[in-house]
Design an enzyme around this catalytic site. Structure first.
Site, PDB file in Angstrom:
ATOM      1  N   LYS A   1    -124.268 -48.052  -0.799  1.00 22.49           N
ATOM      2  CA  LYS A   1    -123.297 -49.362  -0.400  1.00 22.49           C
ATOM      3  C   LYS A   1    -123.464 -49.393   1.014  1.00 22.49           C
ATOM      4  O   LYS A   1    -123.438 -50.449   1.709  1.00 22.49           O
ATOM      5  CB  LYS A   1    -122.194 -49.145  -1.071  1.00 22.49           C
ATOM      6  CG  LYS A   1    -122.004 -49.011  -2.584  1.00 22.49           C
ATOM      7  CD  LYS A   1    -121.976 -50.544  -3.050  1.00 22.49           C
ATOM      8  CE  LYS A   1    -121.657 -51.174  -4.512  1.00 22.49           C
ATOM      9  NZ  LYS A   1    -121.599 -50.037  -5.420  1.00 22.49           N
TER      10      LYS A   1
ATOM     11  N   GLU B   1    -114.132 -56.693  -0.956  1.00 27.21           N
ATOM     12  CA  GLU B   1    -113.545 -56.354  -2.421  1.00 27.21           C
ATOM     13  C   GLU B   1    -114.148 -55.019  -2.734  1.00 27.21           C
ATOM     14  O   GLU B   1    -115.061 -54.709  -2.325  1.00 27.21           O
ATOM     15  CB  GLU B   1    -114.083 -57.533  -3.179  1.00 27.21           C
ATOM     16  CG  GLU B   1    -115.585 -57.131  -3.917  1.00 27.21           C
ATOM     17  CD  GLU B   1    -116.599 -57.241  -2.844  1.00 27.21           C
ATOM     18  OE1 GLU B   1    -116.558 -57.740  -1.733  1.00 27.21           O
ATOM     19  OE2 GLU B   1    -117.756 -56.775  -3.187  1.00 27.21           O
TER      20      GLU B   1
ATOM     21  N   SER C   1    -128.312 -43.869  -7.689  1.00 24.61           N
ATOM     22  CA  SER C   1    -127.649 -44.935  -6.704  1.00 24.61           C
ATOM     23  C   SER C   1    -126.400 -44.288  -6.161  1.00 24.61           C
ATOM     24  O   SER C   1    -125.987 -44.845  -4.872  1.00 24.61           O
ATOM     25  CB  SER C   1    -127.074 -46.193  -7.395  1.00 24.61           C
ATOM     26  OG  SER C   1    -126.519 -45.956  -8.565  1.00 24.61           O
TER      27      SER C   1
HETATM   28  C1  LIG Z   1    -121.629 -50.308  -6.837  1.00 29.97           C
HETATM   29  C2  LIG Z   1    -122.471 -49.342  -7.437  1.00 29.97           C
HETATM   30  C3  LIG Z   1    -123.537 -49.888  -8.377  1.00 29.97           C
HETATM   31  C4  LIG Z   1    -123.522 -51.338  -8.729  1.00 29.97           C
HETATM   32  O1  LIG Z   1    -123.951 -52.181  -7.940  1.00 29.97           O
HETATM   33  P1  LIG Z   1    -125.200 -52.776  -7.683  1.00 29.97           P
HETATM   34  O2  LIG Z   1    -124.951 -53.928  -6.628  1.00 29.97           O
HETATM   35  O3  LIG Z   1    -125.699 -53.291  -9.125  1.00 29.97           O
HETATM   36  O4  LIG Z   1    -125.999 -51.729  -7.098  1.00 29.97           O
HETATM   37  C5  LIG Z   1    -124.141 -48.749  -9.003  1.00 29.97           C
HETATM   38  N1  LIG Z   1    -124.163 -47.453  -8.484  1.00 29.97           N
HETATM   39  C6  LIG Z   1    -123.684 -46.946  -7.701  1.00 29.97           C
HETATM   40  C7  LIG Z   1    -123.351 -45.622  -7.540  1.00 29.97           C
HETATM   41  C8  LIG Z   1    -122.446 -47.764  -7.312  1.00 29.97           C
HETATM   42  O5  LIG Z   1    -121.528 -47.418  -6.042  1.00 29.97           O
END
Ligand SMILES: *Cc1c(COP(=O)(O)O)cnc(C)c1O
Length: 403
Positions: A93, A115, A382
């Protein structure tokens, strides 16, 4: 024929999806934002400042890590993890939050709103707002505040005001509604840092571009390591920003397969899930036309996922388009599969993933044994799982269930 990478058009359309479905009062702010972004894109001063922040503040480039034990355990392809979990604040993010706060500075907007679902985007936004000395207000569903207490405390330490949203299901969708209401009222002084490839144009395009650093690095790294492109890319899909960030720089590489993994919740047939491509339909939500979970009258349905970051009724419009044209495949993992994958990756690699990420790992656990040893997979890691340890511990009975 135009290639799939030449999207969106000037008005934010990805084929029949996307667009600008917002109140009149926001149109000029969105046009200003789009124009400022176009200027910034080709301004070396902006690009240099962003690159320096991504490197020195956020910790890029992130490693492309060969997960040897995972590879051996699954007995299939060579598995690499793109380690976005190692970034400052613990997830991808921050890539987008840094890009957008720089744009806000260029536009002279010193008040920042956002948000948040899992709280990761709220933390990333509060972090960049603190870094630039901006006032910061984060809207968060009350239910999410309860399941993500650690992130709420982090945002407060970072100087942000966290506003609980109690309407409706009290999760991400309602938090976005409140943030949009704030933006309509304060648009002259305020920039809204949207956290995924959702909402009105230019957000889906802009957030994708800021997250594409993931795929650009991964492409360079795998070519260096293996002297060839991967066979498969895997990422979880909430709004879809980490997935499109990894996938986008590979879209023209026809031999690279891509799979996005949505939240299957308690199973598709129970209706308690957030897998928009399993039984979802075309509709408009919060500024964009895309696949979403709604009933026949167009009313948004309740969603469910063990992972707050995937628990949203709509998917980014570019994903709907790339699914239609057959470039990306979408599947889902259930809550139980994700929780098991959370434990499995932790034990096997010494990496505790976010529950969102665990959905991508769950798919890999099913898919890898069917693949060949000479194949190569990159999974987008992620985010890290610190925020989810409490919840997982309760699930596995390592801790007493509080409710
Ligand atoms: C917010 C988040 C997601 C989901 O959001 P995307 O916009 O689909 O990437 C996935 N993994 C993590 C670790 C997140 O914090």
């Amino acid at each position: 024929m135009a290639t799939v990478t030449q999207t969106p058009d000037l008005h934010g359309h990805f084929g029949p999806y996307g667009g600008m479905f917002v109140p009149e009062t926001l149109m000029s702010a969105l046009h200003d934002l789009a124009a400022e972004y176009e200027r910034a894109k080709t301004d070396p001063a902006f690009q240099d400042e962003l690159a320096a922040l991504l490197r020195d503040f956020a910790g890029r480039p992130t490693p492309l890590y060969l997960a040897e034990r995972l590879t051996n355990r699954l007995g299939g392809p060579k598995i690499y993890l793109k380690r976005e979990d190692l970034l400052h604040t613990g997830a991808h993010k921050i890539n987008n939050a840094l890009g957008q706060i720089l744009l806000a500075q260029r536009m002279g907007k010193r008040r920042i709103i956002a948000e948040t679902g899992a709280g990761q985007h709220g933390v990333a936004t509060a972090t960049v707002a603190a870094r630039f000395g901006c006032e910061c207000v984060i809207y968060m569903g009350k239910v999410d505040m309860e399941r993500q207490g650690l992130n709420v405390a982090r945002m407060k330490f970072l100087g942000a005001k966290v506003v609980p949203v109690t309407a409706g299901q009290a999760t991400l969708k309602e938090a976005i509604n409140e943030a949009m209401r704030d933006w309509v009222t304060n648009v002259r002084t305020t920039h809204y840092i949207l956290g995924s490839v959702l909402g009105s144009h230019p957000y889906p395009m802009m957030v994708r571009d800021f997250q594409s650093v993931i795929g650009l690095e991964a492409r360079r790294q795998i070519l260096e390591r293996e002297e060839r492109l991967p066979d498969l890319l895997v990422a979880c899909v909430g709004g879809g920003s980490n997935a499109i960030g990894l996938f986008h720089p590979f879209l023209d590489d026809r031999n690279v397969r891509m799979v996005g993994v949505e939240a299957g919740g308690e199973g598709i047939r129970t209706g308690k899930h957030a897998a928009r491509f399993q039984g979802g339909r075309l509709g408009v939500l919060q500024g964009t036309k895309t696949f979403l979970l709604a009933n026949e009258e167009g009313q948004i349905e309740l969603t469910h996922s063990v992972s707050a970051g995937l628990d949203y009724a709509a998917v980014g419009p570019e994903h709907s388009y790339l699914r239609d044209v057959g470039r990306i495949e979408y599947t889902y993992a259930t809550d139980d599969e994700a929780l098991n994958a959370f434990k499995f990756l932790s034990e096997t690699e010494g990496i505790i993933p976010a529950l969102e990420t665990a959905h991508a790992i769950a798919y890999l656990v099913k898919q890898a044994p069917k693949m060949k040893r000479e194949e190569i997979v990159i999974v987008n890691c992620s985010g890290r799982g610190d925020k989810d340890v409490d919840q997982a511990a309760r699930h596995f009975g390592l801790k007493e269930k509080s409710k």
